[in-house]
Write an enzyme that holds these catalytic residues in place. Structure first.
Site, PDB file in Angstrom:
ATOM      1  N   SER A 249      30.794  29.984  24.658  1.00 31.27           N
ATOM      2  CA  SER A 249      30.710  28.721  25.378  1.00 31.27           C
ATOM      3  C   SER A 249      32.120  28.211  25.618  1.00 31.27           C
ATOM      4  CB  SER A 249      29.921  27.703  24.552  1.00 31.27           C
ATOM      5  OG  SER A 249      30.729  27.270  23.471  1.00 31.27           O
ATOM      6  N   LYS A 250      32.188  27.067  26.266  1.00 31.49           N
ATOM      7  CA  LYS A 250      33.497  26.489  26.612  1.00 31.49           C
ATOM      8  C   LYS A 250      34.378  26.311  25.380  1.00 31.49           C
ATOM      9  CE  LYS A 250      32.893  24.497  31.071  1.00 31.49           C
ATOM     10  NZ  LYS A 250      31.467  24.163  31.264  1.00 31.49           N
ATOM     11  N   ARG A 251      33.745  26.108  24.237  1.00 33.80           N
ATOM     12  CA  ARG A 251      34.527  25.929  23.001  1.00 33.80           C
ATOM     13  C   ARG A 251      35.443  27.121  22.755  1.00 33.80           C
ATOM     14  NH1 ARG A 251      31.780  26.657  18.760  1.00 33.80           N
ATOM     15  NH2 ARG A 251      29.870  27.253  19.830  1.00 33.80           N
ATOM     16  N   HIS A 252      35.037  28.289  23.239  1.00 32.42           N
ATOM     17  CA  HIS A 252      35.839  29.483  22.993  1.00 32.42           C
ATOM     18  C   HIS A 252      36.926  29.691  24.046  1.00 32.42           C
ATOM     19  CE1 HIS A 252      31.898  30.472  21.042  1.00 32.42           C
ATOM     20  NE2 HIS A 252      32.738  30.669  20.057  1.00 32.42           N
ATOM     21  N   GLY A 253      37.027  28.764  24.973  1.00 33.38           N
ATOM     22  CA  GLY A 253      38.017  28.922  26.051  1.00 33.38           C
ATOM     23  C   GLY A 253      37.300  29.104  27.362  1.00 33.38           C
TER      24      GLY A 253
END
Ligand code: GLU
Length: 487
Positions: A249-253
């Site tokens: 997800s966006k949390r990972h970049g």
């Protein structure tokens, strides 16, 4: 006579509610590789019936992402928003043959029932109370202006199963499935109806998609059965996880494919990386002595791709691996093919190279082994392509703050001006002789010259750099060293 073998027909069916993300691109790539491997047809279908969340910008973005990754399609793009009649017609057929019915329960009623189900701890599912309304009665009520959705009549017992090419035999209890909606009261189909109506109408032989759709599949299988159609082969792809093993997800970049382009990743590297995200060529990658091969050309991928090689376990997105692919690919590119990609970076950075094509290609060849990303060519490597480049402050401080060194570099520049045969060997010999004459370590001059010539503390071999930059530029930049102001 034998029936002719059916050629495969595979589709990529993105919903344009966001950009092309890594998972979608991987689904597209596997479907495309499968179509190409089998000599079949690859169809692009835009699932844009969620009018509020879909946008034409997103469609453009998705097409751009597919182009960037080098995927072409044989049919489409088809837009579901232009095919509403087919869905209405399919719903009508299901009502006629007794597999679907009109439901008049209002949103508020359903909500109240959902809340009380939650309070009593039961799973909130539609209870099928409108099943008993006859067709004639439903038609009359609709004619009088009542609003109704169309629901599928899920069998109250038994199991629904299918054979998944990746996950094997899958079975679901029908009691776990509620009478799901096919058509909303405004005539807009739900995903289940449109996807099955289209896959049938477009004669899909294989449905390749993310494992997040596994739980949707029994409902779709029931629809195929109710329509008297045979099932396509389903192949659900394992999820893609971030390095911490949670869903990517966006949390990972970055999750949008084009963000990787913007980071200076070359498309072939990203495609090769994606292909091995949940698929393996198995024995074909084995090498007699050494680790498995990981670099495969597109032709090789097409030749080797098979549904059997798809992993059952989730794939982990590894940024270091992607960076490794990128360096490997940049290194292996023919400079003339790398140039257009570099030029795109230059355009984005508003930079104009001022050297001849031949000089530019030679500089690219020299720099390729050191590049980690296309971005390097529009930042730390700019000194090789013209005079418009920035000096790295730390490098200047470290190697050029001594006035005596700067003076000597300037003088060295004048010597180079008179050097007749400007080669790697002669430039090196001149520098070493000059250093001995001045009683300074050649290393100090080499370090200083590197910064004066390239703006950077690290570069390919200095004398190869000199040759690449050409005699007049070397002379000019070294002479200018004396007048550098150091803060
Ligand atoms: N439109 C769906 C999605 O983007 C794909 C559905 C399918 O492949 O069946 O997830």
């Amino acid at each position: 006579m034998n029936a002719p073998a059916r050629t495969t027909r595979v589709r990529f069916a993105p919903s344009p509610t966001g950009f092309l993300h890594v998972g979608g691109a991987r689904t597209a790539l596997f479907s495309w590789l499968f179509a190409r491997h089998t000599g079949g047809t690859f169809v692009l279908r835009i699932e844009d019936t969620d009018f509020e969340r879909s946008s034409s910008d997103m469609v453009t973005g998705i097409l751009e992402g597919l182009h960037w990754l080098g995927m072409d399609w044989d049919e489409g793009p088809f837009y579901q928003s232009k095919r509403l009649e087919l869905y209405a017609h399919t719903a009508a057929r299901l009502i006629e043959n007794g597999h679907a019915y009109h439901c008049f329960c209002s949103r508020e009623e359903l909500e109240t029932r959902r809340i009380s189900a939650a309070e009593t701890g039961t799973v909130p599912r539609y209870d099928g109370r409108c099943r008993g309304i006859s067709n004639a009665e439903a038609t009359r009520r609709i004619a009088q202006g009542e609003r109704a959705v169309v629901r599928f009549m899920v069998p109250r017992e038994g199991v629904t199963g299918f054979q998944d090419a990746v996950f094997g035999s899958m079975e679901f209890f029908n009691t776990e499935l509620e009478d799901f909606v096919l058509l909303r009261s405004d005539g807009i189909p739900t995903y289940h109806l449109s996807v099955v109506a289209d896959d049938l109408d477009m004669r899909m032989t294989h449905v390749i998609r993310g494992a997040d759709h596994l739980s949707n599949t029994p409902k779709q299988v029931l629809l195929y059965q109710a329509l008297g159609a045979s099932l396509p082969v389903f192949a659900h792809l394992p999820l893609i996880l971030g390095p911490d093993k949670t869903r990517l997800s966006k949390r990972h970049g970055a999750t949008s494919v084009m963000a990787y382009k913007d980071m200076g990743i070359v498309p072939e590297a990203f495609r090769n990386f994606l292909a091995l995200l949940g698929w393996s060529p198995g024995e074909a990658a084995k090498q007699p002595d050494g680790p498995d091969r990981e670099i495969f050309s597109t032709d090789e991928l097409i030749r080797m791709f098979s549904l059997d090689g798809i992993a059952h376990s989730n794939a982990v997105f590894n940024n270091e691996k992607l960076a490794w692919y990128n360096t490997e690919y940049i290194r292996a590119y023919d400079p003339s093919l790398l140039l257009p990609l570099i030029e795109e970076e230059w355009r984005a950075a508003n930079y104009q190279a001022s050297r001849s094509q031949e000089e530019i290609l030679a500089a690219i060849r020299l720099l390729q082994p050191r590049a980690r990303s296309l971005k390097d060519f529009a930042s730390t490597f700019l000194a090789y392509f013209g005079d418009q480049f920035a000096m790295d402050e730390a490098a200047v401080k470290k190697f050029l703050s001594d006035t005596a060194v700067r003076q000597m570099l300037s003088e060295l520049g004048q010597r180079y001006a008179t050097l007749e045969n400007f080669t790697e060997a002669s430039t090196e010999e001149l520098l070493r002789t000059f250093a001995a004459e001045k009683g300074i370590k050649a290393g100090a001059l080499i370090n200083g010259a590197r910064v004066a010539l390239t703006g950077q503390a690290v570069a390919p071999s200095l004398f190869a750099v000199m040759l690449c930059l050409s005699q007049p530029t070397v002379v000019r930049r070294l002479e200018a060293a004396a007048s550098l102001t150091i803060e």
